[in-house]
Write a protein that holds these residues in place. Structure first.
Motif, PDB file in Angstrom:
ATOM      1  N   ASP A  45      20.677  37.111  22.236  1.00 37.85           N
ATOM      2  CA  ASP A  45      19.955  37.526  21.043  1.00 37.85           C
ATOM      3  C   ASP A  45      20.164  36.433  19.999  1.00 37.85           C
ATOM      4  O   ASP A  45      21.297  36.042  19.728  1.00 37.85           O
ATOM      5  CB  ASP A  45      20.514  38.860  20.522  1.00 37.85           C
ATOM      6  CG  ASP A  45      19.916  39.238  19.186  1.00 37.85           C
ATOM      7  OD1 ASP A  45      18.690  39.398  19.120  1.00 37.85           O
ATOM      8  OD2 ASP A  45      20.665  39.355  18.193  1.00 37.85           O
TER       9      ASP A  45
ATOM     10  N   ARG B  83      10.727  45.431  15.333  1.00 38.80           N
ATOM     11  CA  ARG B  83      12.022  45.924  14.837  1.00 38.80           C
ATOM     12  C   ARG B  83      11.785  47.045  13.832  1.00 38.80           C
ATOM     13  O   ARG B  83      11.206  46.844  12.773  1.00 38.80           O
ATOM     14  CB  ARG B  83      12.812  44.791  14.171  1.00 38.80           C
ATOM     15  CG  ARG B  83      14.128  45.294  13.622  1.00 38.80           C
ATOM     16  CD  ARG B  83      15.016  44.170  13.122  1.00 38.80           C
ATOM     17  NE  ARG B  83      16.317  44.687  12.715  1.00 38.80           N
ATOM     18  CZ  ARG B  83      17.342  43.918  12.365  1.00 38.80           C
ATOM     19  NH1 ARG B  83      17.210  42.614  12.357  1.00 38.80           N
ATOM     20  NH2 ARG B  83      18.485  44.460  12.022  1.00 38.80           N
TER      21      ARG B  83
ATOM     22  N   ALA C  68      24.719  38.476  21.030  1.00 35.29           N
ATOM     23  CA  ALA C  68      24.305  37.989  19.710  1.00 35.29           C
ATOM     24  C   ALA C  68      25.008  36.653  19.417  1.00 35.29           C
ATOM     25  O   ALA C  68      26.184  36.614  19.047  1.00 35.29           O
ATOM     26  CB  ALA C  68      24.638  39.018  18.626  1.00 35.29           C
TER      27      ALA C  68
ATOM     28  N   LYS D  42      25.031  34.578  17.069  1.00 35.66           N
ATOM     29  CA  LYS D  42      25.604  34.265  15.756  1.00 35.66           C
ATOM     30  C   LYS D  42      27.083  34.616  15.640  1.00 35.66           C
ATOM     31  O   LYS D  42      27.786  34.074  14.806  1.00 35.66           O
ATOM     32  CB  LYS D  42      24.795  34.910  14.634  1.00 35.66           C
ATOM     33  CG  LYS D  42      24.956  36.405  14.468  1.00 35.66           C
ATOM     34  CD  LYS D  42      24.134  36.844  13.252  1.00 35.66           C
ATOM     35  CE  LYS D  42      24.368  38.285  12.841  1.00 35.66           C
ATOM     36  NZ  LYS D  42      23.825  39.262  13.786  1.00 35.66           N
TER      37      LYS D  42
ATOM     38  N   VAL E 166      18.878  34.482  16.115  1.00 34.42           N
ATOM     39  CA  VAL E 166      18.284  34.745  14.809  1.00 34.42           C
ATOM     40  C   VAL E 166      17.695  33.489  14.161  1.00 34.42           C
ATOM     41  O   VAL E 166      17.206  33.553  13.042  1.00 34.42           O
ATOM     42  CB  VAL E 166      19.304  35.390  13.842  1.00 34.42           C
ATOM     43  CG1 VAL E 166      19.723  36.766  14.334  1.00 34.42           C
ATOM     44  CG2 VAL E 166      20.528  34.504  13.660  1.00 34.42           C
TER      45      VAL E 166
ATOM     46  N   GLU F  36      22.394  44.371  22.034  1.00 29.70           N
ATOM     47  CA  GLU F  36      22.692  43.026  21.517  1.00 29.70           C
ATOM     48  C   GLU F  36      24.075  42.962  20.896  1.00 29.70           C
ATOM     49  O   GLU F  36      24.211  42.766  19.692  1.00 29.70           O
ATOM     50  CB  GLU F  36      21.716  42.645  20.415  1.00 29.70           C
ATOM     51  CG  GLU F  36      20.309  42.990  20.656  1.00 29.70           C
ATOM     52  CD  GLU F  36      19.480  42.931  19.392  1.00 29.70           C
ATOM     53  OE1 GLU F  36      18.307  42.612  19.529  1.00 29.70           O
ATOM     54  OE2 GLU F  36      20.006  43.191  18.289  1.00 29.70           O
ATOM     55  N   PRO F  37      25.100  43.118  21.681  1.00 31.53           N
ATOM     56  CA  PRO F  37      26.442  43.084  21.102  1.00 31.53           C
ATOM     57  C   PRO F  37      26.918  41.672  20.797  1.00 31.53           C
ATOM     58  O   PRO F  37      26.679  40.745  21.575  1.00 31.53           O
ATOM     59  CB  PRO F  37      27.307  43.708  22.198  1.00 31.53           C
ATOM     60  CG  PRO F  37      26.580  43.396  23.465  1.00 31.53           C
ATOM     61  CD  PRO F  37      25.119  43.325  23.137  1.00 31.53           C
ATOM     62  N   GLY F  38      27.563  41.519  19.658  1.00 28.10           N
ATOM     63  CA  GLY F  38      28.221  40.252  19.344  1.00 28.10           C
ATOM     64  C   GLY F  38      29.719  40.519  19.357  1.00 28.10           C
ATOM     65  O   GLY F  38      30.451  40.178  20.277  1.00 28.10           O
ATOM     66  N   LYS F  39      30.126  41.222  18.286  1.00 29.79           N
ATOM     67  CA  LYS F  39      31.522  41.569  18.094  1.00 29.79           C
ATOM     68  C   LYS F  39      32.187  42.187  19.332  1.00 29.79           C
ATOM     69  O   LYS F  39      33.292  41.807  19.708  1.00 29.79           O
ATOM     70  CB  LYS F  39      31.555  42.586  16.950  1.00 29.79           C
ATOM     71  CG  LYS F  39      32.793  42.550  16.117  1.00 29.79           C
ATOM     72  CD  LYS F  39      32.670  43.593  15.020  1.00 29.79           C
ATOM     73  CE  LYS F  39      32.100  42.998  13.748  1.00 29.79           C
ATOM     74  NZ  LYS F  39      31.886  44.016  12.715  1.00 29.79           N
TER      75      LYS F  39
ATOM     76  N   SER G 137      26.590  46.763  11.734  1.00 29.25           N
ATOM     77  CA  SER G 137      27.772  46.392  12.505  1.00 29.25           C
ATOM     78  C   SER G 137      28.913  47.381  12.363  1.00 29.25           C
ATOM     79  O   SER G 137      30.051  47.071  12.610  1.00 29.25           O
ATOM     80  CB  SER G 137      28.254  45.013  12.055  1.00 29.25           C
ATOM     81  OG  SER G 137      27.311  44.065  12.441  1.00 29.25           O
TER      82      SER G 137
ATOM     83  N   SER H  41      23.003  46.707  18.212  1.00 25.89           N
ATOM     84  CA  SER H  41      24.449  46.749  18.418  1.00 25.89           C
ATOM     85  C   SER H  41      25.087  47.669  17.382  1.00 25.89           C
ATOM     86  O   SER H  41      24.522  48.707  17.062  1.00 25.89           O
ATOM     87  CB  SER H  41      25.021  45.344  18.340  1.00 25.89           C
ATOM     88  OG  SER H  41      26.404  45.382  18.530  1.00 25.89           O
ATOM     89  N   GLY H  42      26.209  47.263  16.862  1.00 29.75           N
ATOM     90  CA  GLY H  42      26.917  48.102  15.908  1.00 29.75           C
ATOM     91  C   GLY H  42      28.141  48.712  16.544  1.00 29.75           C
ATOM     92  O   GLY H  42      28.768  49.600  15.978  1.00 29.75           O
TER      93      GLY H  42
ATOM     94  N   TYR I 273      32.324  36.010  14.272  1.00 26.04           N
ATOM     95  CA  TYR I 273      32.061  35.701  12.858  1.00 26.04           C
ATOM     96  C   TYR I 273      33.234  34.983  12.200  1.00 26.04           C
ATOM     97  O   TYR I 273      33.501  35.199  11.020  1.00 26.04           O
ATOM     98  CB  TYR I 273      31.686  36.984  12.093  1.00 26.04           C
ATOM     99  CG  TYR I 273      30.577  37.735  12.779  1.00 26.04           C
ATOM    100  CD1 TYR I 273      29.277  37.246  12.742  1.00 26.04           C
ATOM    101  CD2 TYR I 273      30.824  38.891  13.519  1.00 26.04           C
ATOM    102  CE1 TYR I 273      28.253  37.887  13.405  1.00 26.04           C
ATOM    103  CE2 TYR I 273      29.815  39.544  14.194  1.00 26.04           C
ATOM    104  CZ  TYR I 273      28.528  39.033  14.144  1.00 26.04           C
ATOM    105  OH  TYR I 273      27.528  39.666  14.808  1.00 26.04           O
TER     106      TYR I 273
ATOM    107  N   HIS J 270      12.652  47.913  18.880  1.00 25.87           N
ATOM    108  CA  HIS J 270      14.027  47.505  18.623  1.00 25.87           C
ATOM    109  C   HIS J 270      14.573  48.177  17.375  1.00 25.87           C
ATOM    110  O   HIS J 270      13.833  48.459  16.437  1.00 25.87           O
ATOM    111  CB  HIS J 270      14.020  45.978  18.438  1.00 25.87           C
ATOM    112  CG  HIS J 270      15.271  45.402  17.881  1.00 25.87           C
ATOM    113  ND1 HIS J 270      15.534  45.359  16.532  1.00 25.87           N
ATOM    114  CD2 HIS J 270      16.329  44.813  18.480  1.00 25.87           C
ATOM    115  CE1 HIS J 270      16.712  44.761  16.328  1.00 25.87           C
ATOM    116  NE2 HIS J 270      17.213  44.428  17.500  1.00 25.87           N
TER     117      HIS J 270
HETATM  118  C1  LIG Z   1      24.281  40.409  14.116  1.00 24.86           C
HETATM  119  C2  LIG Z   1      23.353  41.126  14.992  1.00 24.86           C
HETATM  120  C3  LIG Z   1      23.817  41.740  16.168  1.00 24.86           C
HETATM  121  C4  LIG Z   1      25.270  41.773  16.572  1.00 24.86           C
HETATM  122  O1  LIG Z   1      26.036  42.679  15.826  1.00 24.86           O
HETATM  123  P1  LIG Z   1      27.563  42.935  16.220  1.00 24.86           P
HETATM  124  O2  LIG Z   1      28.059  43.876  15.209  1.00 24.86           O
HETATM  125  O3  LIG Z   1      28.286  41.648  16.214  1.00 24.86           O
HETATM  126  O4  LIG Z   1      27.587  43.523  17.588  1.00 24.86           O
HETATM  127  C5  LIG Z   1      22.872  42.342  16.958  1.00 24.86           C
HETATM  128  N1  LIG Z   1      21.558  42.339  16.646  1.00 24.86           N
HETATM  129  C6  LIG Z   1      21.087  41.751  15.531  1.00 24.86           C
HETATM  130  C7  LIG Z   1      19.639  41.768  15.245  1.00 24.86           C
HETATM  131  C8  LIG Z   1      21.964  41.136  14.659  1.00 24.86           C
HETATM  132  O5  LIG Z   1      21.482  40.573  13.539  1.00 24.86           O
END
Ligand SMILES: *Cc1c(COP(=O)(O)O)cnc(C)c1O
Length: 406
Positions: free
Chosen positions: A68, A133, A47, A49, A70, A259-262, A185, A217-218, A356, A180
């Motif tokens: 991923d 989604r 992700a 962002k 946005v 879609e992991p970010g964190k 998060s 993610s989450g 973030y 999806h």
């Molecule tokens: C922000 C976001 C993520 C990433 O979430 P994290 O908690 O950082 O892993 C994944 N998918 C979508 C659609 C998002 O908006």
């Protein structure tokens, strides 16, 4: 990486400074893929962002990640970093129809999260594959800012609207290739995730032409002592088994996507800022740092608790401090926090500063955004220069002299 490395980087590059440990990003990526190694087709979409620096994107490309995104601009950053359009998925919310068309035109997989756009897009571009989604209405966390799966969330198409989705797909003859969900998060336990996964499987049974299921993610990472962390290994074991069984039932090869970010970048990040003043009041001791919510807003926005170390005096006696910024508003990073004794000029290190943090920074109070450094193979590589006064002037247009002095 060690505290002495961070101290040296602050000397070398100045402060305030963001530092990202490349090895940690790589090891988190491998931890995730190992947990799902039984799944034949696994796809990780980082992700963007969370942390969108080009060098970080390049690093993730190297380990095999996809993206991923946005926004159109995040897509463009991904392409600029060297990703193919096929390696990018676009999951916007509330953007213009024209932007969605533009991204689809680039060959990027689009993910649609509302019925009106779905109908419009399917009517106009029935041959372009689209992912849907779904909002499974799973309440994942306590804070309504970050649990996006619940009933009044603006994200996704409600699972209860499936008949309407199916009618649109039938009417337009559009091609749905993915389903999806992203429940937020703050997923606290694996059972919640598996419960939501069953809802996604149910939704998937309605479509015959799917190529992938995207579980969003989450994943939770620990911020402070005692925080719960998603047990990725346990989730991998349980969800892989369930996914493989579903794939068999579905009768078609499916890719499992996340879609992991964190999870990938949070713990890899360190934010370094110097203490400008130590101020005693009648009730507390403030440590005022050379930064504010212009650089790191999560504590003020979400109440996030970033662990803070005094890396100039790591062995000092611990005392209680309220760590605040220099912004002319209340910007408290930490309240009544135990930190080893702080003197003016000491360097504080904020943990979990990968996700973030820089990506949410601003120029409020006309301050420069910090520099970013990637720590790789025992060396600091500058990956974003500190801003200068030129950056503050850029795009501003002064009144012509005759107007300004009239
Ligand atoms: C922000 C976001 C993520 C990433 O979430 P994290 O908690 O950082 O892993 C994944 N998918 C979508 C659609 C998002 O908006």
């Amino acid at each position: 990486m060690q505290a002495k490395d961070l101290v040296q980087l602050a000397e070398q590059f100045g402060g305030p400074l963001y530092v990202y440990d490349a090895e940690k990003i790589q090891s988190q990526y491998h931890r995730l893929t190992s947990a799902f190694s039984k799944v034949e087709r696994l796809r990780i979409n980082y992700a963007v962002k969370a942390l969108s620096n080009l060098a970080v994107l390049q690093l993730l490309k190297q380990v095999g990640s996809n993206l991923d995104t946005v926004s159109l601009q995040e897509v463009q950053l991904g392409l600029h970093a060297g990703f193919d359009p096929q390696q990018i998925i676009y999951t916007p919310n509330g953007v213009s129809f024209e932007e969605i068309e533009e991204v689809a035109q680039l060959g990027v997989q689009i993910n649609i999260d509302n019925l009106s756009v779905l109908e419009h897009f399917g009517t106009k571009h029935p041959t372009v594959p689209v992912c849907i989604r779904i909002n499974p209405h799973v309440m994942a966390g306590g804070n309504s800012n970050i649990s996006v799966g619940h009933i009044d969330s603006k994200f996704g198409i409600s699972i209860h609207q499936m008949p309407h989705i199916l009618r649109i797909v039938e009417n337009t003859k559009m091609h749905i290739n993915g389903i999806h969900m992203h429940t937020g998060s703050d997923i606290l336990d694996i059972e919640v995730f598996l419960y939501a996964a069953e809802i996604l499987f149910d939704a998937a049974r309605n479509f015959k032409t799917l190529d992938f299921l995207d579980f969003g993610s989450g994943f939770k990472v620990p911020y402070k002592k005692g925080d719960i962390e998603t047990d990725i290994e346990e989730l991998g074991k349980k969800l892989s088994k369930r996914f493989i069984a579903f794939e068999k039932e579905y009768g078609r090869e499916l890719t499992l996507a996340f879609e992991p970010g964190k999870f990938l970048v949070s713990e890899a990040g360190y934010f370094l800022a110097k203490v400008n003043v130590v101020k005693q009041t009648t009730s507390t001791v403030f440590a005022g740092i050379d930064s504010g919510f212009n650089h790191l807003i999560r504590p003020m926005l979400y109440g996030s608790q970033h662990h803070i170390d005094n890396i100039s005096n790591p062995k000092g006696k611990e005392r209680f401090y309220t760590v605040v910024g220099y912004i002319c508003e209340t910007d408290t990073f930490a309240n009544n926090r135990r930190i080893s004794e702080i003197n003016e000029g000491d360097l504080l290190c904020f943990r979990n500063a990968g996700a973030y943090c820089f990506s949410m920074s601003s120029n409020y109070n006309s301050r420069y955004k910090p520099a970013e450094v990637l720590w790789k193979d025992g060396e600091g590589i500058l990956i974003r220069a500190r801003e200068t006064f030129e950056d503050l002037l850029k795009n501003q247009i002064m009144l012509p002299l005759e107007v300004a002095t009239a």
